[in-house]
Design a protein around this motif. Structure first.
Motif, PDB file in Angstrom:
ATOM      1  N   LEU A  84       0.821  -1.213   0.000  1.00 25.51           N
ATOM      2  CA  LEU A  84       0.000   0.000   0.000  1.00 25.51           C
ATOM      3  C   LEU A  84       0.855   1.263   0.000  1.00 25.51           C
ATOM      4  O   LEU A  84       0.544   2.220  -0.707  1.00 25.51           O
ATOM      5  N   LYS A  85       1.961   1.235   0.769  1.00 28.56           N
ATOM      6  CA  LYS A  85       2.793   2.462   0.825  1.00 28.56           C
ATOM      7  C   LYS A  85       3.373   2.793  -0.543  1.00 28.56           C
ATOM      8  O   LYS A  85       3.547   3.960  -0.876  1.00 28.56           O
ATOM      9  N   ARG A 244      -3.954   2.842   7.481  1.00 28.13           N
ATOM     10  CA  ARG A 244      -3.027   1.837   6.952  1.00 28.13           C
ATOM     11  C   ARG A 244      -1.992   2.498   6.074  1.00 28.13           C
ATOM     12  O   ARG A 244      -2.320   3.149   5.107  1.00 28.13           O
ATOM     13  N   LYS A 245      -0.711   2.343   6.449  1.00 26.65           N
ATOM     14  CA  LYS A 245       0.371   2.962   5.681  1.00 26.65           C
ATOM     15  C   LYS A 245       1.208   1.880   5.051  1.00 26.65           C
ATOM     16  O   LYS A 245       1.316   0.810   5.531  1.00 26.65           O
TER      17      LYS A 245
ATOM     18  N   GLU B  85      11.671  -0.025   3.303  1.00 32.04           N
ATOM     19  CA  GLU B  85      11.768  -1.421   3.765  1.00 32.04           C
ATOM     20  C   GLU B  85      11.864  -2.341   2.552  1.00 32.04           C
ATOM     21  O   GLU B  85      12.285  -1.907   1.485  1.00 32.04           O
ATOM     22  N   THR B  86      11.427  -3.590   2.694  1.00 36.88           N
ATOM     23  CA  THR B  86      11.524  -4.509   1.555  1.00 36.88           C
ATOM     24  C   THR B  86      10.363  -4.225   0.609  1.00 36.88           C
ATOM     25  O   THR B  86       9.208  -4.323   1.007  1.00 36.88           O
ATOM     26  N   PRO B  87      10.673  -3.853  -0.636  1.00 38.53           N
ATOM     27  CA  PRO B  87       9.561  -3.503  -1.522  1.00 38.53           C
ATOM     28  C   PRO B  87       8.720  -4.727  -1.894  1.00 38.53           C
ATOM     29  O   PRO B  87       9.253  -5.792  -2.197  1.00 38.53           O
ATOM     30  N   GLY B  88       7.411  -4.554  -1.834  1.00 42.24           N
ATOM     31  CA  GLY B  88       6.495  -5.646  -2.172  1.00 42.24           C
ATOM     32  C   GLY B  88       5.891  -5.436  -3.548  1.00 42.24           C
ATOM     33  O   GLY B  88       5.667  -4.298  -3.963  1.00 42.24           O
ATOM     34  N   PHE B  89       5.684  -6.531  -4.253  1.00 40.05           N
ATOM     35  CA  PHE B  89       5.051  -6.468  -5.579  1.00 40.05           C
ATOM     36  C   PHE B  89       4.052  -7.614  -5.687  1.00 40.05           C
ATOM     37  O   PHE B  89       3.989  -8.482  -4.817  1.00 40.05           O
ATOM     38  N   TYR B  90       3.315  -7.626  -6.789  1.00 42.78           N
ATOM     39  CA  TYR B  90       2.302  -8.671  -6.985  1.00 42.78           C
ATOM     40  C   TYR B  90       2.997  -9.991  -7.312  1.00 42.78           C
ATOM     41  O   TYR B  90       3.697 -10.078  -8.323  1.00 42.78           O
TER      42      TYR B  90
END
Lengths: 245, 307
Positions: A84-85, A244-245, B85-90
């Motif tokens: 989301l961030k 929510r961040k 932080e740890t980048p999230g992806f699909y």
């Protein structure tokens, strides 16, 4: 908004589960076929078949549950993988994000009910239980479209709940509770729960035999019930997404 | 207009009674690499999140491009690329598909933006490997590719070398330097690895327990890490008097009542020792020292070192 909706569809690539869930649209048409086949029925009233195949358990239980799970699927990855961030700093507006998900749910719901309508026609006309008439098929398609649209609005509380939680177990449990509450509460009041309010709207003309209600049919009140739940859901989603961040 | 692309004033974040960040005044100048150095849990990520408006500020102010980010998100965010932080992806999409989604959301106009961003970080374009199958290093690279996708002026990189192998770290360092030197990007980078920051940063901020202890240019800090004479003596007041009167030494520091650091290394140590002994001051030890940045870090944080 169109851009957001398009990207929502792109995010669904390779998610086989959502296609698999569409098979649930065949459940009640198939069981109606089995039921009438057991009694070797023929020349029955089309609306009687449609009531069992498309206007009964499908809008009451199957579709709301399927949509509830779909809402959780839509929200889960972004919550679980802390995305989301990354979206907020694009920037994607929080409510734009929520409503784009809702539009995807709406489209999915309509597709589900149209499949259900086609399956109902196939399982009723091909075995010869009912004669094919444009008028009755048109009535079925219209009501299925209404169910598709209204049920998407009815599951907005689940979408808002899924937006507020990182995990999926709680929203799925709440979906089950919400759906069965809607089913059971109908005998007390049809204007307390959005799912039971939908049945009032689709039965408004009184030509669906066998759909009996505890109160008089009041379509504005049913719409108002759905509106109230949705307004509260939007507020809840706005609040939880802001946090929510 | 301020000279700083990022400026924080008395920035504070508290969780209940606990302060995660206390009165931080950070100044990131245009076109420079600012290294935010601190141990794990020192408050680096919280500061970056507050700068990006991703977490609320308890008190203080943040200006980015001379404006408060709140209320100006649509104007400021497109000028920033960030990984926090740890980048999230699909996980169900490939790296290219993930970047295509972000390019579409950002309205990135450049036709080869995704291809170029992947090329820069050394990831293949149109590869069939799903993000869920990526190694930690590949995920980190994809996060950086996403941050630079829209060619932002300011990059905020939270521990970007996490999970990278040594060659990957060196490549990333060169890449960050290139972005700053050749393309004039301003970069705020955080790390708990001192060597990483010392090799990269033009300016450095050292943070410990939420407090910014030092903020200066790397050149000034390097000057501080100079040679000095370390003396351990029995009588501090007498020793100071001798040094001042007989050797005219004024540039020194005292520690714990028995330790003296004299920064004039041209002194004749034999003569100093002799003079001290002659005045009944025992010299326990005397040595020529060369402080590293790590020693400096230890000294100012009053604790253990850093990686």
């Amino acid at each position: 908004m169109l851009n957001l909706v398009q990207t929502e569809f792109l995010k669904l690539r390779r998610k086989k589960m959502i296609w698999f869930m569409l098979l649930a649209a065949f459940i009640m048409p198939f069981f109606s076929f089995v039921y009438y086949n057991y009694f070797e029925a023929s020349g029955i009233d089309p609306v009687a078949f449609y009531k069992l195949a498309a206007f009964g358990y499908t809008p009451f239980i199957i579709l709301p549950f399927v949509l509830g799970v779909f809402c959780v699927v839509l929200m889960h990855d972004e919550n679980r993988y802390d995305m989301l961030k990354q979206l907020w700093i694009v920037p994607v507006s929080k409510m734009g994000y929520f409503f784009s998900k809702f539009i995807v749910v709406l489209i999915y719901s309509i597709v589900f009910m149209l499949i259900s309508a086609v399956a109902t026609v196939l399982f009723s006309v091909l075995p010869g239980f009912v004669a094919f008439e444009w008028q009755s098929v048109g009535f079925l398609a219209e009501r299925c479209l209404e169910i598709g649209v209204l049920t998407a609005f009815a599951v907005m509380p689940i979408l808002a709940l899924a937006a507020s939680k990182k995990g999926y177990i709680f929203p799925v449990c709440m979906t089950l509770l919400y759906v069965f509450l809607g089913f059971f509460i109908t005998s007390i009041s049809m204007y307390l729960h959005p799912v039971s309010s939908i049945s009032v709207i689709i039965a408004r003309s009184g030509n669906i035999q066998g759909l009996a209600f505890a109160q008089n049919i009041n379509v504005p009140l049913a719409l108002f019930c759905i509106f109230i739940w949705d307004a509260l859901s939007v507020l809840f989603a706005a609040f939880s997404l802001r946090k929510r961040k | 207009m301020s000279d700083y692309l990022i400026e924080t004033k008395q920035l504070t974040k508290t969780y209940g009674d606990q302060a995660a960040v206390k009165d931080v005044n950070l100044h990131v100048k245009k076109g420079r690499i600012y290294g935010l150095l601190g141990r794990n849990g020192a408050g680096k990520t919280t500061i970056m999140k507050m700068i990006l408006g991703l977490t609320s500020i308890t008190s203080g102010e943040v200006d980015v491009f001379g404006q408060n980010i709140k209320g100006h998100e649509k104007r400021i965010y497109p000028r920033i690329g960030a990984i926090i932080e740890t980048p999230g992806f699909y996980p169900n999409l490939t790296g290219t598909e993930n970047l295509e989604i972000f390019a579409r959301l950002r309205g990135t106009a450049a036709p080869n933006a995704v291809k170029n961003a992947l090329k820069v970080v050394g990831l293949p374009y149109k590869d069939k490997k799903l993000f869920s199958k990526y190694s930690l290093g590949m995920k980190q690279r994809l996060g950086i590719a996403n941050a630079i996708l829209h060619d932002p002026e300011l990059l905020i990189l939270d521990e970007p070398t996490n999970g990278l192998d040594p060659i990957g770290i060196a490549e990333m360092r060169d890449f960050i330097k290139h972005l700053s030197a050749e393309r004039g990007k301003t970069i705020l980078i955080s790390s708990h690895i001192l060597s990483e920051i010392s090799l990269l940063a033009d300016d450095i901020g050292i943070i410990d327990h939420g407090t910014l202890l030092v903020e200066n240019t790397m050149k000034v800090l390097e000057k501080k890490n100079r040679k000095y004479i370390l003396l351990r003596i029995s009588d501090m007041p007498k020793a100071m008097l001798i040094l001042e009167q007989e050797f005219h030494v004024t540039n020194f520091d005292m520690y714990d009542g028995h330790t003296l650091c004299i920064y004039d290394t041209s002194l004749d140590m034999g003569a100093v020792n002799k003079a001290l002994v002659m005045h009944d001051v025992s010299v326990i030890s005397s040595q020529l020292c060369n402080d590293t940045l790590e020693d400096y870090f230890k000294r100012i944080t009053g604790g253990e070192g850093i990686a």
